[in-house]
Design a protein around this motif. Structure first.
Motif, PDB file in Angstrom:
ATOM      1  N   VAL A 117       2.385   1.877  -3.439  1.00  0.00           N
ATOM      2  CA  VAL A 117       1.448   2.524  -4.365  1.00  0.00           C
ATOM      3  C   VAL A 117       1.392   4.025  -4.089  1.00  0.00           C
ATOM      4  CG1 VAL A 117      -0.977   2.654  -5.078  1.00  0.00           C
ATOM      5  CG2 VAL A 117       0.091   0.433  -4.727  1.00  0.00           C
ATOM      6  N   GLU A 156     -12.264  -1.444  -3.014  1.00  0.00           N
ATOM      7  CA  GLU A 156     -13.261  -0.993  -3.997  1.00  0.00           C
ATOM      8  C   GLU A 156     -14.587  -0.653  -3.308  1.00  0.00           C
ATOM      9  OE1 GLU A 156     -12.848  -4.257  -6.818  1.00  0.00           O
ATOM     10  OE2 GLU A 156     -12.016  -2.837  -8.263  1.00  0.00           O
ATOM     11  N   HIS A 190      -1.764  -5.629  -6.050  1.00  0.00           N
ATOM     12  CA  HIS A 190      -3.033  -6.044  -5.421  1.00  0.00           C
ATOM     13  C   HIS A 190      -3.643  -4.937  -4.566  1.00  0.00           C
ATOM     14  CE1 HIS A 190      -2.068 -10.045  -6.852  1.00  0.00           C
ATOM     15  NE2 HIS A 190      -0.923 -10.006  -6.197  1.00  0.00           N
ATOM     16  N   CYS A 191      -3.235  -3.691  -4.859  1.00  0.00           N
ATOM     17  CA  CYS A 191      -3.756  -2.535  -4.116  1.00  0.00           C
ATOM     18  C   CYS A 191      -4.323  -1.515  -5.092  1.00  0.00           C
ATOM     19  CB  CYS A 191      -2.635  -1.866  -3.313  1.00  0.00           C
ATOM     20  SG  CYS A 191      -1.901  -2.913  -2.067  1.00  0.00           S
ATOM     21  N   GLN A 192      -5.127  -0.605  -4.542  1.00  0.00           N
ATOM     22  CA  GLN A 192      -5.644   0.511  -5.340  1.00  0.00           C
ATOM     23  C   GLN A 192      -5.486   1.809  -4.555  1.00  0.00           C
ATOM     24  OE1 GLN A 192      -9.721  -0.345  -6.366  1.00  0.00           O
ATOM     25  NE2 GLN A 192      -9.171  -2.031  -7.746  1.00  0.00           N
ATOM     26  N   ASP A 221      -4.453   4.598  -9.264  1.00  0.00           N
ATOM     27  CA  ASP A 221      -3.464   3.538  -9.488  1.00  0.00           C
ATOM     28  C   ASP A 221      -4.036   2.204  -9.019  1.00  0.00           C
ATOM     29  OD1 ASP A 221      -1.132   2.198 -10.117  1.00  0.00           O
ATOM     30  OD2 ASP A 221       0.179   3.446  -8.870  1.00  0.00           O
ATOM     31  N   SER A 222      -3.548   1.152  -9.661  1.00  0.00           N
ATOM     32  CA  SER A 222      -3.895  -0.201  -9.251  1.00  0.00           C
ATOM     33  C   SER A 222      -2.652  -1.053  -9.476  1.00  0.00           C
ATOM     34  CB  SER A 222      -5.075  -0.715 -10.076  1.00  0.00           C
ATOM     35  OG  SER A 222      -5.462  -2.000  -9.638  1.00  0.00           O
ATOM     36  N   LYS A 246      -9.966   6.623  -9.541  1.00  0.00           N
ATOM     37  CA  LYS A 246      -8.918   5.633  -9.266  1.00  0.00           C
ATOM     38  C   LYS A 246      -7.618   6.114  -9.913  1.00  0.00           C
ATOM     39  CE  LYS A 246      -9.853   1.220 -10.000  1.00  0.00           C
ATOM     40  NZ  LYS A 246      -9.913  -0.059 -10.763  1.00  0.00           N
ATOM     41  N   LYS A 271      -7.017  -4.995  -2.404  1.00  0.00           N
ATOM     42  CA  LYS A 271      -8.270  -5.479  -2.979  1.00  0.00           C
ATOM     43  C   LYS A 271      -8.947  -6.457  -2.030  1.00  0.00           C
ATOM     44  CE  LYS A 271      -6.820  -4.777  -7.742  1.00  0.00           C
ATOM     45  NZ  LYS A 271      -6.347  -5.431  -8.972  1.00  0.00           N
ATOM     46  N   TRP A 284      -7.201   5.655  -4.571  1.00  0.00           N
ATOM     47  CA  TRP A 284      -8.299   6.498  -5.051  1.00  0.00           C
ATOM     48  C   TRP A 284      -8.099   7.926  -4.540  1.00  0.00           C
ATOM     49  CZ3 TRP A 284     -12.821   4.744  -7.739  1.00  0.00           C
ATOM     50  CH2 TRP A 284     -12.832   3.365  -7.997  1.00  0.00           C
ATOM     51  N   ARG A 299       0.838  -1.212   0.000  1.00  0.00           N
ATOM     52  CA  ARG A 299       0.000   0.000   0.000  1.00  0.00           C
ATOM     53  C   ARG A 299       0.870   1.258   0.000  1.00  0.00           C
ATOM     54  NH1 ARG A 299      -3.282  -0.985   5.265  1.00  0.00           N
ATOM     55  NH2 ARG A 299      -1.212  -1.787   5.820  1.00  0.00           N
ATOM     56  N   VAL A 328      -6.278   4.375   0.150  1.00  0.00           N
ATOM     57  CA  VAL A 328      -5.445   3.289  -0.359  1.00  0.00           C
ATOM     58  C   VAL A 328      -5.738   2.022   0.433  1.00  0.00           C
ATOM     59  CG1 VAL A 328      -3.471   3.970   1.091  1.00  0.00           C
ATOM     60  CG2 VAL A 328      -3.073   2.580  -0.943  1.00  0.00           C
TER      61      VAL A 328
END
Length: 341
Positions: free
Chosen positions: A7, A112, A132-134, A128-129, A126, A107, A136, A4, A104
């Protein structure tokens, strides 16, 4: 480094000014932030607070936001949806219109779903992805008025042999809207706990602490928890039931090693969740080392899942562990130190 944080660092150009980092992982993120950023960490986990202090970070422990104004906030998604609502509301109430909030999470940790909770405050994008993280972002389009802490608590009633207790539980606290099965199995045995100085390790919303205080007004209860929201909930539960504040001492702890000495008893429905992970370290340490915090003749009372090996660990420390009950998948375990003749 936590994925995390990686990212966040990947999108570093979005960050500027005084940045509030909420529920951040304990890793090297701080040393990887640019010199133009002034970070302030907010955590409600006492272990994490101590880690950030050791990194010489500007860190605040508690249920309220740190003092001061912020240009931006990065929220690392907490496990509880209700807790994220609380955090978002309070962060938005502090930031100005147009300020950016970044969310952040992993998933598998529900990032989400969490991103949908940004919608009341603006359009979520969003950024970045990866790993296995995103990540926003929302730019604040509508503000929020700060609400009193008590307005966030859920209240429910627990029937006891000494009358009903009203339990107040803040967002994210274990068993926030109903009595959990383990504590329900445990409650009838609490009248057997020796009176005096009693520590409730992992006090949660204060069910056990409040009942022990109600059983005997001379009991002095040390409510111990790693979580600031649990400690605040226990205090609220005492106030709601008209219990004497002199009976209660609230202490943030990293584990049983921070408990007072010369206790008459330690009682616990021990915690074993850290975020979305399962972690038995704190409760295994309780079984192994709680003896040194007890007076001669002091007692240890634990309720735990039937499948856990706590009886063996307690026996190794105390010499004997008695199973007082085995119901609904839970065991009530008892041990005592030897009385000196």
């Amino acid at each position: 480094m936590d994925p995390r944080s990686e990212v966040v660092i990947r999108q570093h150009e979005y960050l500027s000014g005084r940045v509030l980092l909420v529920n951040a992982p304990t890793d090297e993120l701080l040393s990887n932030l640019g010199k133009d950023i002034s970070p302030c960490f907010w955590t409600w986990n006492y272990n994490e607070f101590q880690y950030f202090q050791s990194q010489q970070a500007n860190v605040h422990f508690g249920v309220e936001l740190p003092e001061g104004s912020f240009d931006q906030a990065i929220i690392f998604v907490p496990k509880s949806k209700e807790l994220l609502n609380y955090v978002l509301h309070n962060v938005v109430s502090r930031l100005g219109l147009g300020a950016s909030i970044f969310l952040v999470g992993e998933k598998k940790g529900g990032v989400e779903r969490a991103a949908k909770q940004l919608q009341p405050y603006g359009k979520a994008i969003k950024l970045d992805s990866a790993r296995h993280c995103q990540l926003w972002q929302v730019k604040v389009e509508s503000t929020a008025q700060e609400k009193a802490l008590a307005d966030w608590a859920q209240a429910y009633t627990v029937a006891t042999p000494k009358g009903d207790l009203t339990i107040c539980a803040l967002p994210g606290v274990f068993s926030q809207n109903r009595l959990d099965v383990g504590t329900a199995v445990f409650l009838p045995f609490l009248s057997q706990v020796t009176s005096g100085k009693i520590a409730d390790f992992g006090c949660g919303a204060g069910v056990i602490s409040a009942y022990l205080a109600k059983l005997n007004p001379k009991n002095r209860i040390f409510a111990l928890d790693v979580d600031a929201f649990a400690l605040a909930s226990t205090r609220m539960t005492f106030e709601k039931n008209g219990l004497s504040p002199e009976q209660l001492e609230i202490t943030a702890v990293t584990g049983i090693e921070d408990a007072p000495l010369f206790l008459h008893a330690i009682v616990s429905n021990p915690p074993f969740h850290q975020g979305i992970q399962t972690n038995y370290d704190a409760s295994e340490s309780l079984c192994k080392t709680s003896r040194r915090h007890l007076k001669s003749g002091g007692e240890l009372w634990i309720v735990a899942n039937r499948f856990l090996n706590y009886p063996l660990l307690i026996e190794q420390s105390f010499g004997k562990c008695t199973t007082k009950a085995d119901q609904q998948g839970f065991k009530v375990l008892f041990a005592s130190t030897e009385k000196k003749s």
